[in-house]
Design a protein around this motif. Structure first.
Motif, short mmCIF file in Angstrom:
data_model
loop_
_atom_site.label_atom_id
_atom_site.label_comp_id
_atom_site.label_asym_id
_atom_site.label_seq_id
_atom_site.Cartn_x
_atom_site.Cartn_y
_atom_site.Cartn_z
N GLY A 139 0.86 -1.48 0.07
CA GLY A 139 0.13 -0.02 0.09
C GLY A 139 0.85 1.28 0.08
O GLY A 139 0.37 2.28 0.19
N TYR A 140 2.07 1.12 -0.11
CA TYR A 140 3.10 2.49 -0.10
C TYR A 140 2.88 2.85 -1.45
O TYR A 140 3.36 2.77 -2.23
CB TYR A 140 4.38 1.98 0.33
CG TYR A 140 5.38 3.15 0.53
CD1 TYR A 140 5.47 3.83 1.40
CD2 TYR A 140 6.13 3.32 -0.67
CE1 TYR A 140 6.30 5.02 1.41
CE2 TYR A 140 7.17 4.24 -0.87
CZ TYR A 140 7.33 5.22 0.55
OH TYR A 140 8.23 6.28 0.40
N ARG A 141 2.64 4.44 -1.13
CA ARG A 141 2.54 5.14 -2.44
C ARG A 141 3.12 6.62 -2.04
O ARG A 141 2.71 7.20 -1.00
CB ARG A 141 1.18 5.39 -3.04
CG ARG A 141 0.91 4.09 -3.78
CD ARG A 141 -0.50 4.50 -4.37
NE ARG A 141 -0.85 3.18 -5.19
CZ ARG A 141 -1.54 3.18 -6.28
NH1 ARG A 141 -1.61 4.20 -6.94
NH2 ARG A 141 -1.72 1.76 -6.68
N TYR A 142 3.51 7.59 -2.99
CA TYR A 142 3.90 8.87 -2.63
C TYR A 142 2.52 9.48 -2.55
O TYR A 142 1.60 9.15 -3.30
CB TYR A 142 4.87 9.40 -3.59
CG TYR A 142 6.25 8.85 -3.64
CD1 TYR A 142 7.08 9.14 -2.61
CD2 TYR A 142 6.82 7.97 -4.42
CE1 TYR A 142 8.20 8.75 -2.54
CE2 TYR A 142 8.04 7.48 -4.50
CZ TYR A 142 8.65 7.90 -3.52
OH TYR A 142 10.22 7.30 -3.34
N THR A 143 2.39 10.80 -1.99
CA THR A 143 1.39 11.43 -1.72
C THR A 143 1.10 12.14 -3.14
O THR A 143 2.13 12.67 -3.74
CB THR A 143 1.56 12.63 -0.86
OG1 THR A 143 1.69 11.85 0.43
CG2 THR A 143 0.13 13.56 -0.74
#
Length: 50
Positions: free
Chosen positions: A8-12
């Motif tokens: 679920g890691y993503r940049y804003t």
């Protein structure tokens, strides 16, 4: 060592239309200056090699 990011890691996300004109101009200026610095660096390497 490798780092595994969670799924679920993503940049804003920041939409393009949320960037002001002044910010956009600064980003463009920074990008152009970076390209110029690269050109100067590679020209200096070329002069050393040849």
């Amino acid at each position: 060592m490798y780092v595994a990011y969670p799924y679920g890691y993503r940049y804003t996300f920041t939409p393009v239309w949320a960037t002001s004109s002044a910010e956009a101009l600064e980003l463009i200026k920074s990008a152009v200056q970076g390209e110029r610095n690269d050109e100067i660096f590679y020209d200096s390497l070329d002069s050393v090699v040849t």
